[in-house]
Design an enzyme around this catalytic site. Structure first.
Site, PDB file in Angstrom:
ATOM      1  N   THR A 338       7.861  -3.300   2.561  1.00  0.00           N
ATOM      2  CA  THR A 338       7.481  -4.716   2.715  1.00  0.00           C
ATOM      3  C   THR A 338       6.899  -5.233   1.964  1.00  0.00           C
ATOM      4  OG1 THR A 338       5.414  -2.947   2.654  1.00  0.00           O
ATOM      5  CG2 THR A 338       6.417  -2.775   4.841  1.00  0.00           C
ATOM      6  N   ASP A 339       5.987  -6.210   2.434  1.00  0.00           N
ATOM      7  CA  ASP A 339       5.666  -7.496   0.944  1.00  0.00           C
ATOM      8  C   ASP A 339       4.522  -7.579   1.151  1.00  0.00           C
ATOM      9  OD1 ASP A 339       8.050  -8.749   2.066  1.00  0.00           O
ATOM     10  OD2 ASP A 339       7.410  -9.098   3.974  1.00  0.00           O
ATOM     11  N   SER A 364      -0.911  -9.083  -0.815  1.00  0.00           N
ATOM     12  CA  SER A 364      -0.266  -9.893   0.195  1.00  0.00           C
ATOM     13  C   SER A 364       0.804 -10.828  -0.992  1.00  0.00           C
ATOM     14  CB  SER A 364      -0.906 -11.056   1.375  1.00  0.00           C
ATOM     15  OG  SER A 364       0.618 -11.246   1.363  1.00  0.00           O
ATOM     16  N   ARG A 365       2.196 -10.144  -1.030  1.00  0.00           N
ATOM     17  CA  ARG A 365       2.937 -10.832  -1.455  1.00  0.00           C
ATOM     18  C   ARG A 365       3.413 -12.277  -1.388  1.00  0.00           C
ATOM     19  NH1 ARG A 365       5.500  -5.601  -1.301  1.00  0.00           N
ATOM     20  NH2 ARG A 365       3.991  -3.747  -2.892  1.00  0.00           N
ATOM     21  N   VAL A 366       3.143 -12.149   0.234  1.00  0.00           N
ATOM     22  CA  VAL A 366       3.315 -13.917   0.480  1.00  0.00           C
ATOM     23  C   VAL A 366       1.986 -14.760   0.208  1.00  0.00           C
ATOM     24  CG1 VAL A 366       3.874 -15.578   2.259  1.00  0.00           C
ATOM     25  CG2 VAL A 366       4.738 -12.993   2.389  1.00  0.00           C
TER      26      VAL A 366
END
Length: 502
Positions: A338-339, A364-366
């Site tokens: 997951t991101d 959150s990698r976004v």
């Protein structure tokens, strides 16, 4: 009554003229072993992996193990009437489910059949449940926010359309509530939602459906359920059914939110199937391909590029931990796919911090790509404030004499924790979140008592909607903050009318 010879010859000639030689060839096998929802059949030499097979009593099965001299079949329904020696027939169809707009507002099982008592679903289109994920060139970077309506998520761990954000935590820590609030917040957001319930009690699923119906969210939601009482193959298939239905909308350029509640139970069902099919067990008795089970599901979530219609699937997979152990086998598998993850901590939940999001372990990698400008400006320091507060809070327990700066940090931290609390099924529009977070980070709440903060938030939003609509209008239209002067005037005017508790 006599029949003339001419009439007989005319009849025979007509039959010869209309004769059509049609040979139907269907490959038929024989059941050689049956038990625990698994059948082994001999004679299906050309069967395909994942192909639907039909037993003589009409029950369907799916080919899973293709071995040298027999085929392992998982049975998708009651298996007590199937006996050794029964026929099993190929259908030539890979496992597929109905898709399309007609499913919206309905509750279906893993095979796409309605289970809500509202009659048949008039769909004409189907899609195979297994399909390859979109490649890199078909995708676009995640850049549009998916507003969950939950302050702690939209500010600290933002989710973008096309992202995969894991929700992880022990049982009874509010995981399902986070997802339900996110679905409720998609009203008027041009988003279709799919809630996949895996291995839950039927009464729990009914409660979720009623919550969605009561809040008008069932008008844009499909519920896929494989309850705890159903056979393991249906629990294993449910998430694939959900994402297949979502892909149909994504390729039409629409946006879809899919919630998998939860993948721990899917992994356990797949382990059960695999062990019954005599596949070798690996770590924690899971088969070696349990990572592939989840990766081929979650990789199908994507933000498509403009050429393909710019549709998206956002995935919110759930994983249940045991005693908060996020380093166990299934949690680490899904974290690596997951991101980012939102970690819900039971200690926080039981101390009244709800949603019980641990800001240190959640990520959150976004990041800022999934936030509007206004939110980026007000949420920038929140994570650091919270982390500093948690550290100081532990330290302050041992000493009573605190300097002014430390006391100020502790006070600000306590107010931050209070602001991020939120009631059940009460998602907040992003402009409301921005205003209260602005008031918090700019020090306007420093003189408000901690116990008054949630009332302050509720009253300021309704007061601004009545007296300073330009603040919310500016955030809605430009996605940016109004000037500091406008914000200061509005908040100070409200504070003059705010009555603190005794």
């Amino acid at each position: 009554m006599s029949i003339k010879a001419e009439e007989i010859s005319v009849l025979i000639k007509q039959q010869i003229e209309n004769y059509q030689s049609e040979m139907k060839v269907s490959e038929v096998g024989t059941v050689i072993q049956i038990g625990d929802g698994i059948a082994r059949a001999h004679g299906l030499d050309n069967v395909m992996a994942g192909e639907l097979l039909e037993f003589s009593n009409g029950v369907m099965g799916m080919a899973q193990n293709l071995e040298a001299n027999n085929v392992g079949i998982v049975i998708l329904g009651p298996y007590t009437d199937i006996k050794e020696g029964d026929e099993v027939r190929r259908t030539g169809r890979i496992m597929e489910v109905p898709v399309g707009e007609e499913l919206i507002g309905r509750v279906v099982n893993s095979l796409g059949q309605p289970v809500d008592g509202l009659g048949p679903i008039a769909t004409t289109k189907t899609r195979p449940i297994e399909s390859p994920a979109q490649g890199v060139m078909a995708r676009k970077s995640v850049h549009e926010p998916l507003q969950t309506g939950i302050k702690a998520i939209d500010a600290l761990v933002p989710i973008g359309r096309g992202q995969r954000e894991l929700i992880i935590g022990d049982r009874q820590t509010g995981k399902t509530t986070v997802a339900i609030d996110a679905i409720l917040n998609q009203k008027d957001e041009d988003m279709i939602c799919i809630y996949v319930a895996i291995g839950q009690k039927e009464s729990t699923v009914r409660g979720v459906v009623e919550t969605l119906r009561k809040n008008g969210a069932l008008d844009y939601t499909i519920v896929v359920t494989a309850s705890a009482s159903q056979p393991a193959p249906l629990l294993f298939l449910a998430p694939y059914t959900g994402v297949t239905m979502a892909e149909e909308f994504m390729f039409q350029g629409k946006h879809v939110l899919v919630v998998y509640d939860d993948l721990s139970k899917q992994a356990a069902a797949y382990r059960e199937l695999s062990l019954l099919l005599k596949r070798p067990p690996g770590r924690e008795a899971y088969p070696g391909d349990v990572f592939y089970l989840h990766s081929r599901l979650l990789e199908r979530a994507a933000k498509l590029n403009d050429t393909l219609g710019a549709g998206s699937i956002t995935a919110l997979p759930f994983v249940e931990t045991q005693a908060g152990d996020i380093s166990a086998y299934i949690p680490t598998n899904v974290i690596s796919i997951t991101d980012g993850q939102i970690f819900l901590q039971s200690d926080l939940f039981f101390s009244g911090v709800r949603p019980a999001i641990n800001a240190g372990l959640s990520v959150s990698r976004v990041g800022g790509s999934a936030q509007i400008k206004a939110m980026k400006k007000v949420a920038g320091t929140l994570r650091l404030d919270l982390a500093a507060y948690r550290e100081l809070e532990a330290f302050a327990q041992f000493g009573s004499d605190l300097d002014a700066a430390t006391k100020a940090k502790l006070d600000r931290g306590a107010r931050t924790v209070e602001v991020l609390k939120q009631d059940l099924n009460k998602p907040l529009r992003v402009e409301y979140q921005v205003v209260i977070l602005y008031a918090l980070t700019r020090g306007y709440l420093d003189d408000v008592k901690v116990e008054d903060i949630l009332r302050f938030e509720a009253e300021i939003t309704s007061w601004l909607e009545s007296n300073h609509t330009e603040v919310f209008e500016h955030i809605r239209s430009t996605k940016d903050l109004p000037s500091d002067d406008v914000m200061a005037d509005a908040i100070n005017a409200f504070k003059k009318n705010f009555v603190p508790s005794a």
